[in-house]
Every structure is written in C-alpha cells, then in structure tokens.
Design an enzyme around this catalytic site. Structure first.
Site, PDB file in Angstrom:
ATOM      1  N   ARG A  18      37.853  36.400  34.724  1.00 18.59           N
ATOM      2  CA  ARG A  18      37.643  37.348  33.721  1.00 18.59           C
ATOM      3  C   ARG A  18      38.897  37.875  33.231  1.00 18.59           C
ATOM      4  NH1 ARG A  18      34.228  41.034  37.241  1.00 18.59           N
ATOM      5  NH2 ARG A  18      35.676  40.169  38.730  1.00 18.59           N
ATOM      6  N   ASN A  36      30.714  38.264  36.440  1.00 20.72           N
ATOM      7  CA  ASN A  36      30.423  37.417  37.237  1.00 20.72           C
ATOM      8  C   ASN A  36      28.886  37.485  37.464  1.00 20.72           C
ATOM      9  OD1 ASN A  36      32.901  36.422  37.981  1.00 20.72           O
ATOM     10  ND2 ASN A  36      33.166  37.971  39.722  1.00 20.72           N
TER      11      ASN A  36
END
Length: 88
Positions: A18, A36
């Site tokens: 990320r 996530n």
C-alpha cells in the site's frame, strides 16, 4: 476523469504494498486509496488520467520488491472524488 478499482492478490500484505502504491500513484498524479481486504488481497481505487492509470496497472502487476503478485483485476467504477492518495 476516470475511476478504476483494482484487486491485487498474492503476497501483497505485510510487504509495503500500500505504501509503495501510494508513492507510485502520487508520482503519476493519481488520487484514490489502497486498503487491505480480509482475504489478504489489496483493493486500490484510483482516479485520474486513463493513461496514468494504465501505467499504475502495469506497476501493480509487479508491485514492490517483497511482493509476489498473483493477479490484478480491473473494474471501471463510478467517479469518486478523492483528494490525494490515502492508505486504509
């Protein structure tokens, strides 16, 4: 503006995916978010220039060094107004 949702599967959690997606998206001038998902995949939603989104898609297929991407699915979604790129 164009808005796309990607679902990235493989070893993509716990490897800085990320964070590196945020850096890459920012460099391409894209806004959106990465988060996530419970199934250990990562959802990436981006808005911006279609050519730059295509560049991000190519990057997502590899990801950062520690990632092992199995698949990337792409879905055009309704435009989402985003300011910057967030990590959730």
């Amino acid at each position: 503006m164009y808005c796309v949702k990607f679902i990235v599967t493989g070893t993509v959690q716990g490897v800085g995916f990320r964070y590196h997606t945020k850096i890459t998206a920012h460099a391409l001038g894209l806004a959106g978010f990465a988060k996530n998902l419970p199934d250990r995949s990562v959802e990436v939603v981006v808005t911006g220039n279609p050519d730059k989104i295509a560049e991000l898609e190519l990057w997502l297929q590899k990801g950062p060094v520690m990632a092992k991407v199995s698949s990337v699915t792409r879905e055009q979604v309704d435009y989402l107004l985003c300011d910057g790129f967030e990590i959730y």
